[in-house]
Design a protein around this motif. Sequence first.
Motif, PDB file in Angstrom:
ATOM      1  N   LEU A  14       0.843  -1.195   0.000  1.00 42.91           N
ATOM      2  CA  LEU A  14       0.000   0.000   0.000  1.00 42.91           C
ATOM      3  C   LEU A  14       0.873   1.237   0.000  1.00 42.91           C
ATOM      4  CD1 LEU A  14      -2.724   1.493   0.306  1.00 42.91           C
ATOM      5  CD2 LEU A  14      -2.489   1.201   2.788  1.00 42.91           C
ATOM      6  N   ASP A  15       0.637   2.106  -0.972  1.00 45.28           N
ATOM      7  CA  ASP A  15       1.342   3.394  -1.063  1.00 45.28           C
ATOM      8  C   ASP A  15       0.289   4.486  -1.159  1.00 45.28           C
ATOM      9  OD1 ASP A  15       3.590   5.149  -1.340  1.00 45.28           O
ATOM     10  OD2 ASP A  15       3.110   5.299  -3.469  1.00 45.28           O
ATOM     11  N   VAL A  16       0.331   5.451  -0.232  1.00 43.13           N
ATOM     12  CA  VAL A  16      -0.705   6.483  -0.146  1.00 43.13           C
ATOM     13  C   VAL A  16      -0.075   7.864  -0.278  1.00 43.13           C
ATOM     14  CG1 VAL A  16      -2.576   7.448   1.260  1.00 43.13           C
ATOM     15  CG2 VAL A  16      -2.063   4.999   1.370  1.00 43.13           C
ATOM     16  N   LEU A 118      -2.333  -8.395  -5.226  1.00 41.26           N
ATOM     17  CA  LEU A 118      -3.063  -9.377  -4.427  1.00 41.26           C
ATOM     18  C   LEU A 118      -4.200  -8.759  -3.624  1.00 41.26           C
ATOM     19  CD1 LEU A 118      -0.146 -11.593  -3.064  1.00 41.26           C
ATOM     20  CD2 LEU A 118      -1.643 -12.017  -5.011  1.00 41.26           C
ATOM     21  N   MET A 119      -4.411  -7.447  -3.735  1.00 40.59           N
ATOM     22  CA  MET A 119      -5.450  -6.795  -2.946  1.00 40.59           C
ATOM     23  C   MET A 119      -6.830  -7.413  -3.140  1.00 40.59           C
ATOM     24  SD  MET A 119      -8.161  -4.559  -2.729  1.00 40.59           S
ATOM     25  CE  MET A 119      -8.159  -3.489  -4.161  1.00 40.59           C
ATOM     26  N   PRO A 120      -7.308  -7.650  -4.386  1.00 40.40           N
ATOM     27  CA  PRO A 120      -8.661  -8.207  -4.535  1.00 40.40           C
ATOM     28  C   PRO A 120      -8.844  -9.544  -3.809  1.00 40.40           C
ATOM     29  CG  PRO A 120      -7.863  -7.363  -6.628  1.00 40.40           C
ATOM     30  CD  PRO A 120      -6.692  -7.371  -5.695  1.00 40.40           C
ATOM     31  N   GLU A 121      -7.808 -10.340  -3.787  1.00 35.20           N
ATOM     32  CA  GLU A 121      -7.888 -11.644  -3.119  1.00 35.20           C
ATOM     33  C   GLU A 121      -7.793 -11.510  -1.609  1.00 35.20           C
ATOM     34  OE1 GLU A 121      -4.803 -15.292  -2.520  1.00 35.20           O
ATOM     35  OE2 GLU A 121      -5.130 -14.640  -4.588  1.00 35.20           O
ATOM     36  N   ALA A 122      -6.830 -10.755  -1.138  1.00 29.05           N
ATOM     37  CA  ALA A 122      -6.540 -10.725   0.293  1.00 29.05           C
ATOM     38  C   ALA A 122      -7.427  -9.765   1.069  1.00 29.05           C
ATOM     39  CB  ALA A 122      -5.070 -10.351   0.517  1.00 29.05           C
ATOM     40  N   VAL A 169      -6.394   6.152   5.086  1.00 25.85           N
ATOM     41  CA  VAL A 169      -6.712   4.963   4.290  1.00 25.85           C
ATOM     42  C   VAL A 169      -6.710   3.716   5.165  1.00 25.85           C
ATOM     43  CG1 VAL A 169      -5.923   3.501   2.394  1.00 25.85           C
ATOM     44  CG2 VAL A 169      -5.935   5.988   2.129  1.00 25.85           C
ATOM     45  N   LEU A 170      -5.762   3.621   6.098  1.00 20.00           N
ATOM     46  CA  LEU A 170      -5.749   2.469   6.999  1.00 20.00           C
ATOM     47  C   LEU A 170      -7.003   2.450   7.870  1.00 20.00           C
ATOM     48  CD1 LEU A 170      -2.004   2.441   8.121  1.00 20.00           C
ATOM     49  CD2 LEU A 170      -3.146   0.820   6.587  1.00 20.00           C
ATOM     50  N   THR A 171      -7.488   3.615   8.268  1.00 21.35           N
ATOM     51  CA  THR A 171      -8.723   3.676   9.052  1.00 21.35           C
ATOM     52  C   THR A 171      -9.909   3.184   8.232  1.00 21.35           C
ATOM     53  OG1 THR A 171      -7.847   5.548  10.309  1.00 21.35           O
ATOM     54  CG2 THR A 171     -10.209   5.189  10.417  1.00 21.35           C
ATOM     55  N   VAL A 172      -9.931   3.546   6.946  1.00 20.72           N
ATOM     56  CA  VAL A 172     -10.992   3.059   6.063  1.00 20.72           C
ATOM     57  C   VAL A 172     -10.896   1.540   5.914  1.00 20.72           C
ATOM     58  CG1 VAL A 172     -11.925   3.156   3.721  1.00 20.72           C
ATOM     59  CG2 VAL A 172     -11.155   5.260   4.838  1.00 20.72           C
ATOM     60  N   LEU A 173      -9.681   1.018   5.732  1.00 25.70           N
ATOM     61  CA  LEU A 173      -9.507  -0.429   5.608  1.00 25.70           C
ATOM     62  C   LEU A 173      -9.900  -1.147   6.894  1.00 25.70           C
ATOM     63  CD1 LEU A 173      -6.118  -0.616   3.671  1.00 25.70           C
ATOM     64  CD2 LEU A 173      -8.420  -0.986   2.776  1.00 25.70           C
ATOM     65  N   GLY A 174      -9.620  -0.522   8.033  1.00 24.74           N
ATOM     66  CA  GLY A 174     -10.039  -1.105   9.299  1.00 24.74           C
ATOM     67  C   GLY A 174     -11.550  -1.126   9.442  1.00 24.74           C
ATOM     68  N   ALA A 175     -12.213  -0.112   8.898  1.00 23.75           N
ATOM     69  CA  ALA A 175     -13.675  -0.087   8.918  1.00 23.75           C
ATOM     70  C   ALA A 175     -14.253  -1.166   8.015  1.00 23.75           C
ATOM     71  CB  ALA A 175     -14.177   1.286   8.480  1.00 23.75           C
ATOM     72  N   TRP A 176     -13.577  -1.403   6.876  1.00 26.00           N
ATOM     73  CA  TRP A 176     -14.016  -2.477   5.987  1.00 26.00           C
ATOM     74  C   TRP A 176     -13.756  -3.829   6.620  1.00 26.00           C
ATOM     75  CZ3 TRP A 176     -16.665  -4.890   2.592  1.00 26.00           C
ATOM     76  CH2 TRP A 176     -16.165  -6.018   1.921  1.00 26.00           C
ATOM     77  N   ARG A 177     -12.553  -4.022   7.150  1.00 26.71           N
ATOM     78  CA  ARG A 177     -12.074  -5.281   7.701  1.00 26.71           C
ATOM     79  C   ARG A 177     -12.079  -6.373   6.643  1.00 26.71           C
ATOM     80  NH1 ARG A 177     -12.881  -7.838  12.954  1.00 26.71           N
ATOM     81  NH2 ARG A 177     -13.488  -5.820  13.750  1.00 26.71           N
ATOM     82  N   PRO A 178     -10.930  -6.780   6.146  1.00 28.49           N
ATOM     83  CA  PRO A 178     -10.889  -7.873   5.170  1.00 28.49           C
ATOM     84  C   PRO A 178     -11.741  -9.046   5.634  1.00 28.49           C
ATOM     85  CG  PRO A 178      -8.701  -6.940   5.456  1.00 28.49           C
ATOM     86  CD  PRO A 178      -9.577  -6.278   6.479  1.00 28.49           C
ATOM     87  N   PRO A 179     -12.498  -9.656   4.725  1.00 28.77           N
ATOM     88  CA  PRO A 179     -13.445 -10.710   5.133  1.00 28.77           C
ATOM     89  C   PRO A 179     -12.838 -11.819   5.981  1.00 28.77           C
ATOM     90  CG  PRO A 179     -13.859 -10.072   2.871  1.00 28.77           C
ATOM     91  CD  PRO A 179     -12.620  -9.337   3.296  1.00 28.77           C
TER      92      PRO A 179
END
Length: 292
Positions: A14-16, A118-122, A169-179
């Motif tokens: 991840l590069d932001v 690998l983002m879509p998978e992971a 962005v990490l906060t957004v990803l934490g809100a999503w939480r990978p399945p």
Amino acid sequence: MADALRALIGAVGLDVTHTAELEADPDSAWTLRYPPDRHHHVWVATRWRRVWVGRGQESECLEPGTAALLAPGAAAWMGTDEHAHPPPTVSGTCPDWGLGVAMVLTGVHHGTATFGPLMPEAVALPDCFTTVWRPDPGDDLRRTLEHLDEQGHRRWPGPYQDALARMLVLTVLGAWRPPVLHDNSLTRAIDAIADLEVTPPPTVPELAARVRVSPSTLLRRFRAATGLTPDEFARWFRTLPVRAALSEGTPPGRVAADHGYPSVAAMHRVLRRVERTTSRLNRSPPDIPIPP
């Protein structure tokens, strides 16, 4: 103990960057469009005003203190409402309300987020994801946006803004939480698997002891949460950095040596085993209650 979310994002890559706080004439209607041929995600976060975002046929209203991630592959935009308007402009005649500076800052920050292949998978992030119905990250987003606003007074704000943008962005990803990380009861077990310094990975009885359940209960919960058994999940998780390195063009011999495989052939045998199980990997979104 390792942090599975950090390990997952680290393996994916991840590069932001922070592009800007959007400027526009007060009370004007505008639409900022992003090119459809871009290769990165767009992130948008708003501190004090309502703003709309969209990608393809999807759109949603961002309330103050919320954010969005919009995937590449289709036209994306943000604006004052759902309708199309000209780009935002600053006329130079904006009132300063006695402060000596034109009041053109909107409190809406935006930038780019580039993930590895690998983002879509992971991570399985949707093409258009917002934190609107996920209240947990609200305070973190607002505080980060407040710090972002403060960086504009620095002589060279760029590195600080990029660091804060990554936090957003990490906060957004934490809100999503990978399945694969949805089940909180498995956190200690998955964190143990994510600790790449511990080899071999913990056994099923050891993982069950960490979460204080029987091995059979652990197996059942793991299959329900991730789609895989603990052993399959461990192989998948621990080969993410291997596959990421190979996708970046690193020579297979070097990847095998760096990750402790006795040979390239041995590495490929493990990767083939992983490929046979990835179709069962959980990629379903979490159940989020939507207010009536």
